[in-house]
Design a protein around this motif. Structure first.
Motif, short mmCIF file in Angstrom:
data_model
loop_
_atom_site.label_atom_id
_atom_site.label_comp_id
_atom_site.label_asym_id
_atom_site.label_seq_id
_atom_site.Cartn_x
_atom_site.Cartn_y
_atom_site.Cartn_z
N ALA A 26 6.99 7.01 -0.40
CA ALA A 26 6.09 7.34 -1.51
C ALA A 26 6.27 8.79 -1.96
O ALA A 26 6.18 9.09 -3.15
N GLU A 27 6.54 9.70 -1.03
CA GLU A 27 6.69 11.11 -1.41
C GLU A 27 7.92 11.36 -2.28
O GLU A 27 8.05 12.42 -2.88
N ASP A 28 8.83 10.38 -2.36
CA ASP A 28 10.02 10.52 -3.21
C ASP A 28 9.78 10.02 -4.63
O ASP A 28 10.67 10.10 -5.47
N ILE A 29 8.57 9.50 -4.92
CA ILE A 29 8.22 9.09 -6.28
C ILE A 29 7.74 10.32 -7.03
O ILE A 29 6.83 11.01 -6.57
N GLU A 30 8.36 10.60 -8.14
CA GLU A 30 7.97 11.76 -8.94
C GLU A 30 6.85 11.36 -9.88
O GLU A 30 6.83 10.27 -10.42
N ASP A 33 0.53 9.98 -9.41
CA ASP A 33 -0.12 9.13 -8.43
C ASP A 33 0.81 8.60 -7.33
O ASP A 33 0.34 7.99 -6.39
N ARG A 34 2.10 8.84 -7.44
CA ARG A 34 3.08 8.41 -6.43
C ARG A 34 2.91 6.93 -6.09
O ARG A 34 2.89 6.54 -4.93
N SER A 35 2.80 6.11 -7.12
CA SER A 35 2.63 4.68 -6.94
C SER A 35 3.50 3.94 -7.95
O SER A 35 3.73 4.43 -9.05
#
Length: 60
Positions: A26-30, A33-35
């Motif tokens: 999830a921390e790699d989603i820019e 809301d990181r979702s």
């Protein structure tokens, strides 16, 4: 995008032209809301992680 486990904070994407799932955190989603939603198309960078490819810098 293939699947995302919100509680676990990870998921899998399938690159275009490939049948292999690629892991991401999830921390790699820019973004805010990181979702991600299942089936959502994203762009990402492939990197070699701990003996496997991982998706980083995921963007919708």
């Amino acid at each position: 995008m293939h699947s995302f486990n919100r509680a676990g904070g990870y998921g899998f994407v399938i690159p275009v032209g490939s049948g292999e799932q690629v892991y991401f955190r999830a921390e790699d989603i820019e973004g805010g809301d990181r979702s991600l939603s299942e089936g959502q198309q994203v762009t990402f960078v492939l990197v070699l992680g701990d003996g496997r490819f991982e998706a980083r810098e995921l963007r919708t």
